[in-house]
Design a protein around this motif. Structure first.
Motif, PDB file in Angstrom:
ATOM      1  N   GLN A 273     -67.149  25.791  49.462  1.00  0.00           N
ATOM      2  CA  GLN A 273     -67.760  27.094  49.198  1.00  0.00           C
ATOM      3  C   GLN A 273     -66.817  27.839  48.287  1.00  0.00           C
ATOM      4  O   GLN A 273     -65.663  28.066  48.633  1.00  0.00           O
ATOM      5  N   ASP A 274     -67.278  28.167  47.082  1.00  0.00           N
ATOM      6  CA  ASP A 274     -66.343  28.762  46.127  1.00  0.00           C
ATOM      7  C   ASP A 274     -67.104  29.524  45.059  1.00  0.00           C
ATOM      8  O   ASP A 274     -68.336  29.485  45.026  1.00  0.00           O
ATOM      9  N   ILE A 275     -66.341  30.179  44.178  1.00  0.00           N
ATOM     10  CA  ILE A 275     -66.992  30.898  43.087  1.00  0.00           C
ATOM     11  C   ILE A 275     -67.081  30.035  41.828  1.00  0.00           C
ATOM     12  O   ILE A 275     -67.844  30.328  40.928  1.00  0.00           O
ATOM     13  N   PHE A 276     -66.278  28.966  41.782  1.00  0.00           N
ATOM     14  CA  PHE A 276     -66.328  28.039  40.651  1.00  0.00           C
ATOM     15  C   PHE A 276     -66.417  26.600  41.148  1.00  0.00           C
ATOM     16  O   PHE A 276     -66.053  26.311  42.293  1.00  0.00           O
ATOM     17  N   LEU A 277     -66.865  25.730  40.273  1.00  0.00           N
ATOM     18  CA  LEU A 277     -66.874  24.309  40.613  1.00  0.00           C
ATOM     19  C   LEU A 277     -65.457  23.775  40.379  1.00  0.00           C
ATOM     20  O   LEU A 277     -65.157  23.166  39.363  1.00  0.00           O
ATOM     21  N   THR A 278     -64.583  24.016  41.331  1.00  0.00           N
ATOM     22  CA  THR A 278     -63.178  23.645  41.192  1.00  0.00           C
ATOM     23  C   THR A 278     -63.019  22.128  41.256  1.00  0.00           C
ATOM     24  O   THR A 278     -63.968  21.411  41.572  1.00  0.00           O
ATOM     25  N   GLU A 279     -61.807  21.671  41.012  1.00  0.00           N
ATOM     26  CA  GLU A 279     -61.511  20.238  41.103  1.00  0.00           C
ATOM     27  C   GLU A 279     -61.909  19.710  42.483  1.00  0.00           C
ATOM     28  O   GLU A 279     -62.427  18.611  42.616  1.00  0.00           O
ATOM     29  N   THR A 280     -61.668  20.503  43.504  1.00  0.00           N
ATOM     30  CA  THR A 280     -62.023  20.090  44.860  1.00  0.00           C
ATOM     31  C   THR A 280     -63.546  20.088  45.042  1.00  0.00           C
ATOM     32  O   THR A 280     -64.115  19.151  45.613  1.00  0.00           O
ATOM     33  N   ALA A 281     -64.200  21.130  44.533  1.00  0.00           N
ATOM     34  CA  ALA A 281     -65.655  21.232  44.686  1.00  0.00           C
ATOM     35  C   ALA A 281     -66.366  20.044  44.037  1.00  0.00           C
ATOM     36  O   ALA A 281     -67.400  19.574  44.513  1.00  0.00           O
ATOM     37  N   GLN A 282     -65.782  19.553  42.963  1.00  0.00           N
ATOM     38  CA  GLN A 282     -66.424  18.413  42.288  1.00  0.00           C
ATOM     39  C   GLN A 282     -66.537  17.196  43.186  1.00  0.00           C
ATOM     40  O   GLN A 282     -67.388  16.339  42.990  1.00  0.00           O
ATOM     41  N   LEU A 283     -65.678  17.102  44.183  1.00  0.00           N
ATOM     42  CA  LEU A 283     -65.730  15.954  45.091  1.00  0.00           C
ATOM     43  C   LEU A 283     -66.671  16.185  46.267  1.00  0.00           C
ATOM     44  O   LEU A 283     -66.886  15.306  47.095  1.00  0.00           O
ATOM     45  N   ALA A 284     -67.257  17.381  46.356  1.00  0.00           N
ATOM     46  CA  ALA A 284     -68.023  17.749  47.548  1.00  0.00           C
ATOM     47  C   ALA A 284     -69.388  17.090  47.601  1.00  0.00           C
ATOM     48  O   ALA A 284     -69.935  16.665  46.576  1.00  0.00           O
ATOM     49  N   ASP A 285     -69.928  17.023  48.817  1.00  0.00           N
ATOM     50  CA  ASP A 285     -71.314  16.596  48.982  1.00  0.00           C
ATOM     51  C   ASP A 285     -72.251  17.781  48.810  1.00  0.00           C
ATOM     52  O   ASP A 285     -73.348  17.653  48.293  1.00  0.00           O
ATOM     53  N   VAL A 286     -71.794  18.929  49.283  1.00  0.00           N
ATOM     54  CA  VAL A 286     -72.584  20.145  49.098  1.00  0.00           C
ATOM     55  C   VAL A 286     -71.651  21.256  48.622  1.00  0.00           C
ATOM     56  O   VAL A 286     -70.542  21.407  49.130  1.00  0.00           O
ATOM     57  N   VAL A 287     -72.116  22.002  47.619  1.00  0.00           N
ATOM     58  CA  VAL A 287     -71.335  23.124  47.110  1.00  0.00           C
ATOM     59  C   VAL A 287     -72.118  24.408  47.344  1.00  0.00           C
ATOM     60  O   VAL A 287     -73.311  24.477  47.014  1.00  0.00           O
ATOM     61  N   LEU A 288     -71.472  25.393  47.934  1.00  0.00           N
ATOM     62  CA  LEU A 288     -72.142  26.653  48.249  1.00  0.00           C
ATOM     63  C   LEU A 288     -71.536  27.775  47.415  1.00  0.00           C
ATOM     64  O   LEU A 288     -70.326  28.009  47.467  1.00  0.00           O
ATOM     65  N   PRO A 289     -72.359  28.474  46.628  1.00  0.00           N
ATOM     66  CA  PRO A 289     -71.819  29.501  45.715  1.00  0.00           C
ATOM     67  C   PRO A 289     -71.562  30.817  46.427  1.00  0.00           C
ATOM     68  O   PRO A 289     -72.433  31.345  47.107  1.00  0.00           O
ATOM     69  N   SER A 290     -70.367  31.336  46.261  1.00  0.00           N
ATOM     70  CA  SER A 290     -70.057  32.577  46.971  1.00  0.00           C
ATOM     71  C   SER A 290     -69.768  33.727  46.015  1.00  0.00           C
ATOM     72  O   SER A 290     -69.549  33.533  44.820  1.00  0.00           O
ATOM     73  N   ALA A 291     -69.759  34.921  46.584  1.00  0.00           N
ATOM     74  CA  ALA A 291     -69.503  36.146  45.824  1.00  0.00           C
ATOM     75  C   ALA A 291     -67.999  36.340  45.673  1.00  0.00           C
ATOM     76  O   ALA A 291     -67.229  35.943  46.537  1.00  0.00           O
ATOM     77  N   CYS A 292     -67.577  36.948  44.570  1.00  0.00           N
ATOM     78  CA  CYS A 292     -66.145  37.214  44.395  1.00  0.00           C
ATOM     79  C   CYS A 292     -65.815  38.627  44.866  1.00  0.00           C
ATOM     80  O   CYS A 292     -66.696  39.382  45.261  1.00  0.00           O
ATOM     81  N   PHE A 293     -64.549  38.974  44.803  1.00  0.00           N
ATOM     82  CA  PHE A 293     -64.087  40.232  45.412  1.00  0.00           C
ATOM     83  C   PHE A 293     -64.819  41.469  44.878  1.00  0.00           C
ATOM     84  O   PHE A 293     -65.002  42.433  45.597  1.00  0.00           O
ATOM     85  N   ALA A 294     -65.228  41.408  43.611  1.00  0.00           N
ATOM     86  CA  ALA A 294     -65.861  42.591  43.009  1.00  0.00           C
ATOM     87  C   ALA A 294     -67.306  42.741  43.458  1.00  0.00           C
ATOM     88  O   ALA A 294     -67.979  43.711  43.124  1.00  0.00           O
ATOM     89  N   GLU A 295     -67.782  41.755  44.209  1.00  0.00           N
ATOM     90  CA  GLU A 295     -69.200  41.727  44.574  1.00  0.00           C
ATOM     91  C   GLU A 295     -69.432  41.950  46.067  1.00  0.00           C
ATOM     92  O   GLU A 295     -70.526  41.728  46.558  1.00  0.00           O
ATOM     93  N   LYS A 296     -68.358  42.334  46.762  1.00  0.00           N
ATOM     94  CA  LYS A 296     -68.565  42.469  48.200  1.00  0.00           C
ATOM     95  C   LYS A 296     -67.754  43.589  48.847  1.00  0.00           C
ATOM     96  O   LYS A 296     -66.778  44.072  48.296  1.00  0.00           O
TER      97      LYS A 296
END
Ligand code: SF4
Ligand code: SF4
Lengths: 528, 377
Positions: A273-296
């Motif tokens: 779960q992240d705001i970008f498709l990071t190196e780690t996210a690329q290995l994921a089975d599911v990626v969940l898009p989250s809000a960044c600090f300015a959005e919450k």
């Protein structure tokens, strides 16, 4: 931090170690620089690199990598021998002094010089300076913790502060600077394997009972869980089946990256779960898009334990949602309702189960944040810790012996490597890398090397060089710099190309589980 | 009452604490005295002389920012002599350089010629980049002065825009020295100072180098304190006018200092960041990351949809699909291998509330204590 940021301007002596303050905590460094320039504070910097803040120091002590326990014990040796310690404080508020005294006995300035490379005379002068101050503040960062002896280093600094009665007073304290915005909060909120919120232990039956009641569940585990540095190896062996990673990118920040990647690939299921498709996210089975600090909406707790508001300024892009909403949605689908109207409702629950946050409300921190512990709605917060006593009653001295770093140089790997950050980037660069100007100021990985070593290796600024450790090889650009001391090179860890953590050692501090990023042995060769 | 510490300003008595300046006493009591060079966080220099006041018995006007309040002092803040002195200061400032905010009134042709010239120099047809957000402009209106009184003097220094963050426009610099104090006395970066002399005075970095080649670390403290349009954020220059923006206060999301920021929002986008004055922990100061590193918020690379990997490739999914899949998978693994076969990495980047929720989810739903974050890394 035991004390506040503002407090630093009240110190007579400031001892900075393992913190490249001007680059990693720039605004804190302004307090220190002002203290020196306008308030007559004396600064001691102990660091293997001639960092910028050393230019403001009375004493810059150049320590060999991983030799911290030795120089701290050495200072205490001098202070005890010359009777400069705070007897009243030691008698009234501490225990274990005799053991400490026995331990530091052998750490004569001469012996310490052998280990640390710090000239005996300079160590003695610095020790006197620290001990004779009315109020002296110790400031440290990852240069202290990222060692196999990290926990020992931290305890040693606490020893030094207690010995001189520098705890619980204005301008004093032991002040770790947290690298990331909400490290403090993540720890406070139970983002650790052994404690619930507010450091309530998971193997304390009362705490377990309290949480079970508050959460309306039974059967909470009272067995401390795994640290991140233990999870990955267990993924490798197949004992760890799934990971749910929120807003972290261990694939750049983990030591020994090659191994980390293989471990993660072993998992049955990875959610990121992240705001970008990071190196780690690329290995994921599911990626969940989250809000960044300015959005919450929400709160962060800064390095001085000040709980401060975060407010929504803009909408999150696309479908991205607040991290807490996503987690609550998963919980609901697993049969456990976690319903909150908003972030403020969560804070109310936090306050109800966390004594140190009990008095924190959004209303109270609307204009200015409050320092926890804040146990009640009418409590003003606690800027300075341990003014009357320690949480455990008496402060305990720990008699600690020096152990060398896990890896040392040899014929094959004759140079030391240490790692860290630069001013213009942050962590794995997922955020700062999106600002062109920051990339322009700091475009890529480099290896900082002294004039002397550069000459010896026939290297010039900008040359491409190959750096190898026992774990991997990278190429990087040479940066000849007065910050480096010969025999030791430095590489920032932000960059995926030329990633310092291909080289670093995954040897862990046995207590904290923090890897020894700050010391490993490497060899250099000009790239063909 | 202790008559020792009484001062009279504009006919009213006020107490003061020894060491307080006339300006401080006045401001504390809501009596306006204009300032330009004055910087709250540093010692007064008395450089600009806009804050002069009349003190009974003093031979000349007194710079209120630097003069300590004294017992039984009688001060007047807006006498004809004071107003005249301020007008003179303003007229001199306006006559030098490109103050094309229409404070520089003149007959039509002369104005048009000047305006066109400045537009050519600025490479735009807009008025001054800080129009409406300029302390000099404000005072020029307040005291109704124009630049006509003195002949226009040229500024011999070229604009500098070769770094990614800050444009230095010497044609709008009034040499108040606020930036020099901000850099040397507040941030203590010691990057800029007064250079050259007399009418050639210039704020220089090192031996008059570009900022990017000096000790400047682009904290932007100088930009935040510049009262005019001489130092402006490069990306906001001309594009961001204060009346187009809404400001939202929040906490910086980079390091653990937790600086208090204003996010300036225009049309749903963060377009500028400034430091919140007067509150801990940063009292207006920021670093380059906090002030300039906000582009990631609206980066086209942001994740906008849930993604599910199929045959090694990601495809977009609905929330329901993705969340159901995660819940089912985690549920199955928990069922089969126990909660301890699952780990959660929460984050030093997300809020307390979100960390709390991750902690509750891990322990109450997954029934494991395998939760940690990467801050040790
Ligand atoms: S940006 Fe900061 S360092 Fe650079 S000149 Fe301005 S105040 Fe000084
Ligand atoms: S502005 Fe800079 S110093 Fe302040 S919190 Fe952000 S990163 Fe840290």
């Amino acid at each position: 931090m035991t004390n506040t940021i503002g407090d630093m301007e009240k110190a007579d002596v400031i001892l900075i170690t393992g913190s490249n303050t001007t680059e990693n905590h720039p605004v804190i460094s302004t307090y220190i620089k002002r203290a020196v320039k306008f308030k007559g504070a004396k600064l001691i910097v102990v660091d293997p690199r001639r960092i910028k803040i050393a230019g403001f120091a009375r004493h810059w002590l150049r320590s060999n990598l991983g030799s911290d326990v030795a120089w701290i014990n050495g200072m205490m040796h001098v202070i005890i021998k010359e009777n400069l310690y705070d007897k009243e404080f030691v008698n009234a508020r501490t225990e274990g002094f005799e053991q400490l005294k026995a331990m530091v006995e052998k750490f004569t300035p001469e012996y310490v010089e052998e280990i640390t490379g710090i000239p005996a005379q300079k160590l003695t002068e610095a020790a006197r300076m620290y001990a004779q101050a009315k109020a002296a503040s110790i400031v440290y960062c990852m240069g202290i913790t990222q060692h196999i002896s990290g926990t020992d280093n931290v305890k040693s600094l606490a020893n030094l502060a207690m010995l001189c009665g520098n705890l619980g007073i204005e301008g004093g304290g032991v002040n770790p600077l947290r690298g990331q915005n909400n490290v403090q909060g993540a720890c406070d909120m139970g983002g650790l394997p052994n404690v619930f919120t507010g450091y309530q232990s998971v193997n304390n039956a009362d705490a377990v009972k309290k949480m079970e009641a508050a959460w309306g569940v039974s059967g909470l585990s009272d067995k401390p869980g795994l640290k991140v540095t233990e999870m990955l190896p267990m993924a490798h062996t197949g004992e760890m089946k799934a990971l749910y990673i929120i807003g972290e990118n261990p694939l750049v920040s983990d030591p020994d990256l090659n191994h980390a990647k293989k471990s993660i690939e072993h998992l049955d299921f990875l959610v990121v779960q992240d705001i970008f498709l990071t190196e780690t996210a690329q290995l994921a089975d599911v990626v969940l898009p989250s809000a960044c600090f300015a959005e919450k909406e929400g709160t962060f707790s800064n390095t001085e334990r000040r709980v401060q508001r975060v407010r929504k300024a803009v909408d999150a892009p696309g479908q991205a949602m607040d991290d807490w909403r996503i987690t609550c949605e998963i919980a609901k689908r697993m049969g456990y309702a976690m319903d909150y109207a908003d972030a403020e409702a969560i804070m109310k629950e936090i306050a109800s189960v966390t004594p140190s946050y009990a008095g924190i409300t959004y209303e109270r921190i609307d204009y200015e944040g409050i320092h926890w512990p804040c146990p009640a709605a009418d409590h003003p917060g606690t800027p300075i810790l341990h003014t009357a006593q320690f949480p455990i009653g008496k402060g305990k001295f720990h008699a600690i012996d020096y152990i060398p770093p896990a890896e040392s140089t040899d014929k094959e790997y004759p140079m030391y490597l240490t790692t860290g950050r630069v001013l213009y980037h942050y962590h794995t660069k997922t955020m700062t890398g999106k600002t062109e100007g920051l990339n322009e100021r700091s475009p890529g990985s480099f290896v900082e090397i002294s004039f002397k070593d550069a000459t010896a290796y026939g290297l010039r600024d900008g040359d491409t060089v190959e750096i190898a450790s026992r774990r991997g090889t990278i190429t990087s650009a040479v940066k000849v710099s007065g910050m480096a001391v010969s025999g030791t090179v430095f590489i920032p860890f932000h960059f995926i190309e030329g990633a310092a953590n291909m080289l670093t050692n995954a040897a862990l501090d046995p207590v904290s589980g923090i890897p020894e990023y700050k010391v490993c042995a490497v060899r250099l060769a000009k790239a063909a | 009452m202790d008559t020792q510490n009484l001062i009279v300003i504009n006919g009213n008595e006020f107490t003061f604490t020894p060491g307080e300046t006339i300006l401080q006493v006045a401001r504390r009591n809501s009596i306006p005295i204009p300032t330009l060079c004055h910087l709250k966080k540093a010692n007064p220099t008395g450089q600009c002389r806009i804050c002069v006041v009349e003190v009974e018995g003093a031979r000349s006007l007194v710079a209120s920012c630097a003069a300590p309040a004294g017992p039984n002092m009688v001060v007047r803040t807006e006498t004809p002599a004071v107003v005249e002195a301020r007008r003179l200061v303003l007229q001199l400032m306006l006559s030098s350089g490109n103050h094309n905010c229409a404070a520089r009134v003149s007959d039509d042709n002369e104005w048009s010629r000047f305006q066109l010239e400045v537009n050519r120099y600025d490479k735009t047809d807009a008025l001054c980049p800080v129009w409406g957000d300029c302390e000099l402009q404000h005072l020029a209106y307040q005291y109704q002065v124009s630049a006509e009184r003195f002949p226009k003097t040229e500024v011999p220094y070229e604009m500098e825009d070769v770094n990614p963050f800050i444009v230095r426009d010497f044609s709008r610099c009034i040499k108040c020295g606020r930036c020099v104090q901000a850099c040397n006395d507040v941030q203590v970066n010691n990057a800029i100072s007064f250079g050259y002399r007399g009418t050639d005075t210039k704020i220089v970095a090192a031996e008059d180098k570009a900022l990017k080649d000096s000790d400047c670390v682009f904290c932007g403290e100088c930009v935040q304190v510049c009262p005019v349009g001489a130092l402006v954020e490069k990306n906001a220059r001309y594009d961001v006018r204060p009346w187009e923006c809404e400001k939202v206060r929040t906490t910086c999301s980079y390091c653990g200092v937790g600086c208090q920021l204003w996010l300036h929002v225009k049309e749903g986008k963060v377009v500028k960041v400034s430091g919140v004055e007067d509150v801990a922990p940063n009292y207006g100061s920021l670093c380059v990351k906090g002030r300039f590193g906000f582009d990631f918020i609206h980066s086209p690379e942001r994740l906008t949809d849930p993604l599910i990997k199929e045959n090694g490739k990601f495809r977009k999914a609905t929330w329901d699909e993705a969340l159901n899949l995660v819940a089912r998978k985690l549920g199955d693994i928990k069922e089969k291998n126990g909660g301890d076969s699952i780990g959660v990495l929460t984050s030093a980047r997300v809020s307390n509330e979100e960390n709390y929720i991750a902690n509750k989810f891990t322990r109450a739903v997954l029934k494991t204590n395998n939760i940690d974050h990467c801050a040790r890394l």
